[in-house]
Design a protein around this motif. Sequence first.
Motif, PDB file in Angstrom:
ATOM      1  N   LYS A  40       5.136 -10.826  -7.145  1.00 53.94           N
ATOM      2  CA  LYS A  40       4.615  -9.485  -7.400  1.00 53.94           C
ATOM      3  C   LYS A  40       4.011  -8.869  -6.139  1.00 53.94           C
ATOM      4  N   ALA A  41       3.364  -9.688  -5.333  1.00 54.14           N
ATOM      5  CA  ALA A  41       2.803  -9.167  -4.085  1.00 54.14           C
ATOM      6  C   ALA A  41       3.912  -8.647  -3.174  1.00 54.14           C
ATOM      7  N   ALA A  42       5.019  -9.404  -3.096  1.00 52.96           N
ATOM      8  CA  ALA A  42       6.141  -8.965  -2.269  1.00 52.96           C
ATOM      9  C   ALA A  42       6.748  -7.676  -2.805  1.00 52.96           C
ATOM     10  N   LEU A  43       6.909  -7.595  -4.110  1.00 48.79           N
ATOM     11  CA  LEU A  43       7.484  -6.386  -4.720  1.00 48.79           C
ATOM     12  C   LEU A  43       6.586  -5.175  -4.501  1.00 48.79           C
ATOM     13  N   SER A  44       5.281  -5.400  -4.491  1.00 52.32           N
ATOM     14  CA  SER A  44       4.370  -4.273  -4.255  1.00 52.32           C
ATOM     15  C   SER A  44       4.496  -3.760  -2.825  1.00 52.32           C
ATOM     16  N   LEU A  45       4.700  -4.667  -1.871  1.00 57.75           N
ATOM     17  CA  LEU A  45       4.903  -4.249  -0.482  1.00 57.75           C
ATOM     18  C   LEU A  45       6.187  -3.433  -0.328  1.00 57.75           C
ATOM     19  N   LEU A  46       7.175  -3.745  -1.192  1.00 62.44           N
ATOM     20  CA  LEU A  46       8.453  -3.043  -1.143  1.00 62.44           C
ATOM     21  C   LEU A  46       8.464  -1.788  -2.008  1.00 62.44           C
TER      22      LEU A  46
END
Length: 305
Positions: free
Chosen positions: A261-267
């Motif tokens: 989820k952290a990665a998806l938020s950055l994207l």
Amino acid sequence: MTKHILDGVTVPLVTTMTEDRVPNAGLAEPLLRSMAAANIDNMMLLGSNGEGALLPAEQSTPYAVEAARNWRSVSNGANLFITVFGAGTEIGLRNAHAFMAAEPDALVVAAPLYFGHTEDELADHFASFAQFGVPVIAYNIPRYTGNPITLSLLERLLQMPHIVGMKDSSVSDEYLLGSLALTKDRPDFAVSQGNEKRLGWAMEVGARGVTPGLANIAPKLCMDIVAASRAADWDRVALLQDKLTALTTIHGIRPGLTSMKAALSLLGLSPKTPAAPFRAYEESEQERLRAILAPMLDEIGGTFA
């Protein structure tokens, strides 16, 4: 070979949530559009990446209904699966009854959680889901359930007409090979592999599909691995697999769905909020994650929000 419902890439979609931890399907629209653009084959809601085991049915059902509707509006006929967890059979059945409002193409049913059960009890559990009239995919994820779908149990599941396949997240090469040997003469039964570091190998030895959590972040890369496998272009498979394996390093900060989820938020594809008691990444963790992802953006096919 006749197409099977588990063929290709199944995305175990994260469950998008508001800051106060309420599932919200509207927040998933950028992510769903990303999946549709990659032409992924199957969408799986409320799996382990989707925190399904942590969410009460009164929250997860409205989310599933809306997410299913939104997915069907943007995808090109891709299948929609919903995952069913429960500490016991009755809880699982009640959840499944609620989820049928989303009109899933199949239910993905995990073994009961917490207590250990005999093979007979587990067989009874999976048999009970015949009542819904939709295909059932057995979900083998023993590190979370504590109840593995052993090869002996799998032989029994093969005798149940409503069970059409298995998602294997055992992360055991030996087990996958054993399950494929048992099912090799059953084109009506398929196995999908969940080990992100072994997708190409799984396709080479006979898996019909893959279910990688990282497909949330890199759906096209996962689709390309499957396409190269079908073409028996094993040099290309190895190259693509190395790229996906490199992406698994995001779990080195804090493993699991919070990292996803952290990665998806950055994207810019999903909020980073997870279900309780998980904690979202702190800013320092986000910056470390950004540094890991930055050189991989071309492979992912994304940009930072």
